[in-house]
Design a protein around this motif. Structure first.
Motif, PDB file in Angstrom:
ATOM      1  N   GLU A   1      -3.183   4.820   4.350  1.00  0.00           N
ATOM      2  CA  GLU A   1      -3.869   4.150   3.322  1.00  0.00           C
ATOM      3  C   GLU A   1      -5.337   3.965   3.902  1.00  0.00           C
ATOM      4  OE1 GLU A   1      -3.479   3.395   0.148  1.00  0.00           O
ATOM      5  OE2 GLU A   1      -1.411   4.091   0.077  1.00  0.00           O
TER       6      GLU A   1
ATOM      7  N   LEU B   1      -6.661   1.412   5.434  1.00  0.00           N
ATOM      8  CA  LEU B   1      -7.176   0.011   5.264  1.00  0.00           C
ATOM      9  C   LEU B   1      -7.976  -0.421   6.163  1.00  0.00           C
ATOM     10  CD1 LEU B   1      -6.825  -2.581   3.580  1.00  0.00           C
ATOM     11  CD2 LEU B   1      -5.079  -3.223   5.005  1.00  0.00           C
TER      12      LEU B   1
ATOM     13  N   SER C   1      -0.040   1.012   5.845  1.00  0.00           N
ATOM     14  CA  SER C   1       0.352   2.337   5.903  1.00  0.00           C
ATOM     15  C   SER C   1      -0.739   2.922   6.853  1.00  0.00           C
ATOM     16  CB  SER C   1       0.657   3.015   4.555  1.00  0.00           C
ATOM     17  OG  SER C   1       0.705   4.600   4.649  1.00  0.00           O
TER      18      SER C   1
ATOM     19  N   SER D   1      -5.534   0.447   9.547  1.00  0.00           N
ATOM     20  CA  SER D   1      -4.619   1.388   9.440  1.00  0.00           C
ATOM     21  C   SER D   1      -4.162   1.663  10.910  1.00  0.00           C
ATOM     22  CB  SER D   1      -5.199   2.543   9.004  1.00  0.00           C
ATOM     23  OG  SER D   1      -5.565   2.349   7.470  1.00  0.00           O
TER      24      SER D   1
ATOM     25  N   PHE E   1       0.764  -1.166  -0.202  1.00  0.00           N
ATOM     26  CA  PHE E   1       0.046   0.009   0.061  1.00  0.00           C
ATOM     27  C   PHE E   1       0.816   1.336  -0.074  1.00  0.00           C
ATOM     28  CE2 PHE E   1      -2.779  -3.169   1.833  1.00  0.00           C
ATOM     29  CZ  PHE E   1      -3.808  -3.091   0.997  1.00  0.00           C
ATOM     30  N   ALA E   2       2.039   1.289   0.548  1.00  0.00           N
ATOM     31  CA  ALA E   2       2.749   2.613   0.552  1.00  0.00           C
ATOM     32  C   ALA E   2       4.274   2.147   0.419  1.00  0.00           C
ATOM     33  CB  ALA E   2       2.703   3.002   1.929  1.00  0.00           C
TER      34      ALA E   2
ATOM     35  N   ASN F   1       5.923   1.884   7.885  1.00  0.00           N
ATOM     36  CA  ASN F   1       4.903   1.118   7.332  1.00  0.00           C
ATOM     37  C   ASN F   1       5.306  -0.357   8.187  1.00  0.00           C
ATOM     38  OD1 ASN F   1       3.911   3.006   5.790  1.00  0.00           O
ATOM     39  ND2 ASN F   1       5.198   2.435   4.177  1.00  0.00           N
TER      40      ASN F   1
END
Length: 542
Positions: free
Chosen positions: A171, A173, A168, A122, A24-25, A130
């Motif tokens: 993001e 999530l 991350s 997240s 994601f990052a 991360n």
């Protein structure tokens, strides 16, 4: 490229494609482990890191999640600290063997028999780096469940495991869990005020005042609490009066085990979703002495999610020293008081120390001296008046008047218990009609159960009528009370007829679901208000 090399490449590609790897990052990636436990009305996220870099402090952006976070704990062994969540960016001092625990509420969305649980993954990642995260999910509240997103988990009977290669904080999530069930009988404690009276060195008296909220999708009729081992229940009281020991409505049950004392209270007025119930529980627990200090389990969680808590430790005498720093210390009458805010763990089974050591000087005589002072204030004027009037009345002959007092307290208690049973049957009849409306039971089962409940209601109403008539004969003044109770019961029956009518309208499609639920809640609220008024009237004359 030979044939063997081609086959190896194809196998490698197929394996790689089958593995769900989420990136994601960009940036530095550290190792993390997260254990997510889904409980009755709340979620626990426990996060730990295996950090290779040097990060003296970790920061998290919680601005989008503040409405869902009950508390954040930083736990090492049995010691813990509560993270201040007042700002959008929080900072914690992380070290080896430390766990960061997020307690989340209001992440459940009930849609009929489907409940969606929205978990912000997240929160696992701090702003500094991360994480590659191993995630375990545990749930034991639903027999059928699934994980809608992300598709990285292998699901078992009540657990699941997955790996997300890079999470991350930027993001946002989230994980979406699907639970399948029709009834969630969940309670949480919005307020827990605990008073601990230390007037002796052997046992202490505890008084818990609890404001409970129903957060499931049905009325909750029973409260299950865990108190410390060897607790002795003195009194259980609700808004409508005292509960008595037993197994029925308006009663409580106690069972003891080696590690705890289980208390089950059958509520007189079970709260519907969004409604509250109040309980006050008084009991005694053992206190142990060690090196001249008193050890008291003051901050135990009574087996329920607690949003806000206050603990008042009141010592009859002097508090010389205390092992935890209180929010405030003050004197109230003959007691020295230490106040602790939010020291009770927000959830049960949190592995933290709940005992406090108190170095105190107990002044037992102070309590009795206070009673002596009150007695003296009352007794001395009484003796003077007695001495004065004795000389006056000794010259007069007073005829003996025999006044016959009829004790009807047991009759009132019996009447109150009958009304408690009646209200419970009325509620069960309504729930039965709703279950039939939702096609959860067959017509045959519905008719059988409805007939059984109706017969019990008729028998109770007949018994209540006989008791009211008997009390009117014993005490003519009770007739005014009886008239008021009869008026309220007539209004309750009007509400019942309205409930029956709108349920029939909904069954025939004459009313929308939204209008049906709104009207149902309004009628229930009015009916329950009348029931509470009757219970209050009977409680007052006891």
């Amino acid at each position: 490229m030979n044939r063997r090399t081609l086959i190896l490449l194809l196998l490698t590609a197929s394996i790689a494609l089958s593995l769900p790897i989420y990136v994601f990052a960009d940036g530095n990636v550290e190792k993390a482990y997260c254990k997510i436990t889904i409980k009755e009305g709340y979620v626990v996220m426990q996060v730990s890191y295996n950090i290779s870099g040097n990060y003296p402090r970790l920061t998290y952006n919680i601005s989008e999640y503040k409405d869902y976070i009950v508390r954040i704990y930083l736990i090492k062994g049995t010691e813990y600290s509560i993270v201040d969540t007042g700002d959008d960016i929080i900072s914690v001092q992380y070290s080896i063997d430390t766990k960061l625990v997020f307690i989340l509420k209001d992440v459940f969305k009930v849609e009929g028999s489907i409940t969606k649980v929205d978990i912000p993954l997240s929160l696992i990642a701090p702003l500094e780096f991360n994480v590659s995260c191993d995630i375990d999910i545990i749930q034991d509240i639903a027999s059928e469940w699934d994980i809608a997103y992300p598709p990285v988990f292998t699901k078992y009977t009540s657990t699941a495991h997955g790996v997300i290669s890079c999470v991350s904080a930027a993001e946002k999530l989230r994980a979406e869990i699907i639970l399948r069930s029709t009834e969630w009988l969940w309670l949480r404690c919005n307020v827990l005020n605990r008073t601990i009276l230390i007037e002796d060195t052997g046992r202490v008296t505890v008084i818990d005042y609890m404001v409970l909220e129903s957060i499931g999708n049905y009325r909750v009729s029973r409260v299950h609490l865990n108190l410390p081992a060897n607790a002795t229940i003195k009194c259980v009281r609700g808004v409508l009066g005292k509960y008595i020991r037993g197994g029925g409505i308006g009663q409580y049950e106690v069972s003891a085990s080696e590690n705890s004392t289980k208390l089950t209270v059958a509520l007189v007025a079970p709260p519907a979703p969004g409604e509250i119930a109040e309980l006050t529980i008084e009991y005694t627990i053992p206190a142990f002495s060690e090196n001249g200090e008193l050890i008291v389990n003051a901050f135990f969680n009574p087996n329920i999610m607690v949003l806000n808590s206050s603990v008042y430790i009141r010592v009859l005498g002097e508090i010389r020293d205390i092992s935890m720093s209180p929010s405030e210390r003050f004197v109230k009458g003959i007691y020295q008081v230490a106040l602790f805010k939010d020291k009770i763990p927000s959830i049960p089974d949190l592995p933290v120390n709940t005992e406090v050591k108190i170095n105190a000087s107990i002044n037992t005589f102070a309590k009795y001296f206070q009673y002596l002072k009150i007695g003296a204030v009352i007794l001395i004027p009484s003796l003077l008046l007695f001495a004065y009037y004795k000389g006056f009345y000794s010259k007069r002959k007073i005829p003996t008047v025999v006044v016959e007092k009829i004790e009807y307290r047991s009759l009132v208690e019996s009447l109150r218990n009958n009304y408690v049973k009646l209200f419970d049957l009325i509620e069960r009849r309504k729930e039965l009609r709703l279950r039939y409306l939702e096609r959860k039971i067959s017509r045959h089962v519905y008719r059988q159960r409805l007939l059984s409940i109706s017969r019990k209601i008729a028998a109770l109403e007949q018994d209540i009528g006989a008791k009211i008539k008997e009390m009117e004969e014993i005490s003519p003044g009770f007739r005014h009370v009886a008239d008021e109770i009869k008026r309220l019961m007539a209004e309750i029956k009007d509400c019942e007829r309205e409930l029956e009518r709108i349920i029939e309208d909904r069954r025939r499609g004459r009313i929308s679901r939204r209008d049906f639920e709104r009207t149902l809640n309004e009628i229930e609220a009015e009916r329950d208000k009348k029931m509470r008024e009757i219970s209050g009237i009977l409680e007052e004359i006891l």
